[in-house]
Design a protein around this motif. Structure first.
Motif, PDB file in Angstrom:
ATOM      1  N   ASP A 314     -46.259  49.955 101.960  1.00 12.24           N
ATOM      2  CA  ASP A 314     -45.808  50.334 103.333  1.00 12.24           C
ATOM      3  C   ASP A 314     -43.973  50.063 103.468  1.00 12.24           C
ATOM      4  O   ASP A 314     -43.735  49.827 102.540  1.00 12.24           O
ATOM      5  CB  ASP A 314     -46.578  49.700 104.438  1.00 12.24           C
ATOM      6  CG  ASP A 314     -46.301  48.092 104.460  1.00 12.24           C
ATOM      7  OD1 ASP A 314     -45.281  47.624 103.753  1.00 12.24           O
ATOM      8  OD2 ASP A 314     -46.942  47.473 105.227  1.00 12.24           O
ATOM      9  N   GLU A 315     -43.618  50.730 104.698  1.00 12.66           N
ATOM     10  CA  GLU A 315     -42.053  50.364 104.843  1.00 12.66           C
ATOM     11  C   GLU A 315     -41.733  49.061 104.662  1.00 12.66           C
ATOM     12  O   GLU A 315     -40.490  49.035 104.298  1.00 12.66           O
ATOM     13  CB  GLU A 315     -41.782  50.813 106.419  1.00 12.66           C
ATOM     14  CG  GLU A 315     -42.176  52.160 106.509  1.00 12.66           C
ATOM     15  CD  GLU A 315     -41.350  53.206 105.780  1.00 12.66           C
ATOM     16  OE1 GLU A 315     -40.174  52.996 105.492  1.00 12.66           O
ATOM     17  OE2 GLU A 315     -42.188  54.258 104.887  1.00 12.66           O
ATOM     18  N   SER A 316     -42.428  48.044 104.766  1.00  9.73           N
ATOM     19  CA  SER A 316     -42.034  46.819 104.451  1.00  9.73           C
ATOM     20  C   SER A 316     -41.853  46.348 103.250  1.00  9.73           C
ATOM     21  O   SER A 316     -40.936  45.808 102.723  1.00  9.73           O
ATOM     22  CB  SER A 316     -43.049  45.669 105.309  1.00  9.73           C
ATOM     23  OG  SER A 316     -43.034  45.446 106.681  1.00  9.73           O
ATOM     24  N   ASP A 317     -42.851  46.936 102.226  1.00 14.38           N
ATOM     25  CA  ASP A 317     -42.573  47.060 100.882  1.00 14.38           C
ATOM     26  C   ASP A 317     -41.487  47.472 100.356  1.00 14.38           C
ATOM     27  O   ASP A 317     -40.773  47.035  99.568  1.00 14.38           O
ATOM     28  CB  ASP A 317     -44.046  47.324 100.340  1.00 14.38           C
ATOM     29  CG  ASP A 317     -45.027  46.638 100.452  1.00 14.38           C
ATOM     30  OD1 ASP A 317     -45.088  45.529 100.349  1.00 14.38           O
ATOM     31  OD2 ASP A 317     -46.237  47.313 100.913  1.00 14.38           O
ATOM     32  N   ARG A 318     -41.227  48.918 101.097  1.00 16.13           N
ATOM     33  CA  ARG A 318     -40.247  49.518 100.536  1.00 16.13           C
ATOM     34  C   ARG A 318     -38.698  48.946 101.003  1.00 16.13           C
ATOM     35  O   ARG A 318     -37.561  48.891 100.243  1.00 16.13           O
ATOM     36  CB  ARG A 318     -40.171  51.004 100.962  1.00 16.13           C
ATOM     37  CG  ARG A 318     -41.449  51.579 100.392  1.00 16.13           C
ATOM     38  CD  ARG A 318     -41.444  53.206 100.943  1.00 16.13           C
ATOM     39  NE  ARG A 318     -42.792  53.814 100.873  1.00 16.13           N
ATOM     40  CZ  ARG A 318     -43.244  54.002  99.478  1.00 16.13           C
ATOM     41  NH1 ARG A 318     -42.446  53.981  98.462  1.00 16.13           N
ATOM     42  NH2 ARG A 318     -44.287  54.677  99.450  1.00 16.13           N
TER      43      ARG A 318
END
Length: 455
Positions: A314-318
């Protein structure tokens, strides 16, 4: 006449024996005042490398302990001075009482590293070898221990001395040619001088290129475990430490503060920091934890970026992937014991080193060791070679290399040889500071201030 110093040279803990070391001109005399051999023979009548069994007594004549006294005669001792080592029973109180007797008999308490400092000042070792003593004491891995022993054996000193001798020879030749034009001294050709400078540049550059990897096995590397909440950062921390160091739950955001521990992973020492999960949060306390995590990431020498293989990225991973770009980072894809849903192909393209693990079952631990060693370059370290092991040594080598490059530039630009020689002389000064031959008093004091008392 040197002051006679004394200190407990064994750890302040209960053990089989405790050793009180006495060193200085009056070391044997001081020891004779507190130690009575069972044979009745005085220590002052004994040769070096001989021992006597007897008792240590205080000023009142009361027996403190049964001990063995070992005599070393100058200059054949660790410090190069007369030295006596009293081995008593290893209780904390006993060793303190024996030391108290020795101090009352005329010795003064040794400062941090003062025994090794005297060994340096008395020519028993140079400054780089003295630093190797503390590296050996602090070694937490086999490679670190071997590297320290290599340095203590003089490998770095010999390497620096060889480089220095060649530079000094070239400098002396140029100085003689400039100062004595009537003596028909042959001029050192530009080609020969360029060869010497180029060789020196290569050797110093090679040593400096291995510094960070050497630090990882001798001193350790600051390592941040990062990732979004609930990917298994704390579980990974517990897997690496071998015990439950961090709290593990299914609740996202459990870790809010930074949990720290030092571990040995293969031949690498990692100063681990388990950080709060990185994500946007309205929780004030969690937000502070996230900011602390990002700060720790910025100053980390190694990043273990953890991702959940059982969930899509998700965005946190990215965001975490972007934070790791250009850094020494290993992607740790966790929870491989569950069905995979993460875009592993994307992670493989974003990181040079990717490891699949299950912190729950410890699967992938060996692969993680290999990845970390490759990332830090410790897999290519030869502990039998000369190695820079401290920031002080590295700084001296950097300064010397800069002077060598200035000398090369000056030679290529066609300036006079005496101007080139100035740069070479400065390089020699920095190299001599590295070994301690030209180190100032402040530098020497700073080195030994990091030592434990008694060494």
């Amino acid at each position: 006449m040197s002051t006679t110093i004394a200190a407990v040279s064994t750890p302040v803990a209960a053990g089989g024996i405790g050793v009180i070391r006495i060193s200085g001109d009056e070391a044997v005399t001081v020891a004779d005042r507190v130690f009575t051999a069972l044979s009745g023979k005085k220590l002052s009548a004994m040769k070096g490398y001989t021992a006597a069994y007897g008792k240590v007594h205080n000023e009142k004549g009361e027996t403190v302990d049964e001990c063995v006294a070992l005599v070393f005669r100058a200059p054949k001792s660790y410090t190069g001075e007369n030295t006596v080592e009293i081995s008593c029973h290893g209780g904390i109180l006993v060793t303190q009482q024996v030391l108290r007797c020795v101090l009352a008999a005329g010795a003064v308490a040794a400062g941090a590293g003062e025994f090794t400092k005297r060994a340096f000042l008395n020519g028993k070792m140079d400054l780089s070898e003295a630093e190797a003593v503390m590296s050996l004491i602090n070694a937490q891995g086999e490679q670190g221990m071997k590297a320290a022993l290599t340095a203590l054996d003089g490998a770095l000193s010999k390497k620096i001395r060889t480089i220095t001798d060649e530079l000094v020879s070239a400098s002396a030749h140029m100085a003689a040619w400039v100062d004595y034009p009537d003596e028909e001294i042959p001029e050192l050709s530009d080609e020969s001088l360029q060869m010497i400078l180029g060789k020196t540049e290569t050797e110093l550059s090679a040593m400096l290129s291995k510094f960070d990897a050497g630090q990882a096995i001798t001193s350790g590397v600051d390592t941040a475990i990062i990732g979004k909440p609930n990917v298994g950062k704390s579980a990974l921390m517990n897997m690496l430490t071998g015990f439950r160091r961090s709290i593990v739950t299914d609740i996202a955001g459990t870790t809010r503060d930074i949990v720290e521990e030092t571990v040995r992973l293969g031949n690498v020492i990692l100063r681990l920091a388990d950080t709060a999960g990185i994500r946007e949060s309205d929780d004030v306390v969690e937000s502070i934890g996230v900011d602390m995590a990002k700060t720790r990431l910025e100053r980390a020498g190694l990043i273990l970026a953890v991702f959940d293989s059982s969930a899509p990225l998700d965005e946190s991973d990215r965001e975490i992937i972007e934070l790791c770009r250009g850094r020494d980072a290993v992607a740790v894809i966790n929870k491989t014991d569950l069905p995979c849903q993460a875009d592993t192909a994307y992670l493989l393209s974003a990181f040079s080193h990717v490891v699949f693990v299950s912190a729950k079952t410890h699967a992938g631990e060996k692969e993680l060791i290999v990845a970390v060693e490759e990332m830090l370059g410790t897999d290519k370290i030869n502990t039998a070679e000369a190695m820079l092991t401290t920031e002080r040594q590295r700084s001296s080598a950097v300064e010397a290399l800069d002077c060598i490059r200035q000398a090369k530039d000056a030679l290529e630009s066609g300036v006079t040889l005496d101007a080139v020689n100035v740069c070479i002389d400065r390089a020699v000064d920095h190299l001599l500071a590295l070994t301690g031959e030209k180190a100032g008093e402040a530098v020497v004091n700073e080195v030994f201030s990091r030592f434990c008392v008694g060494k």
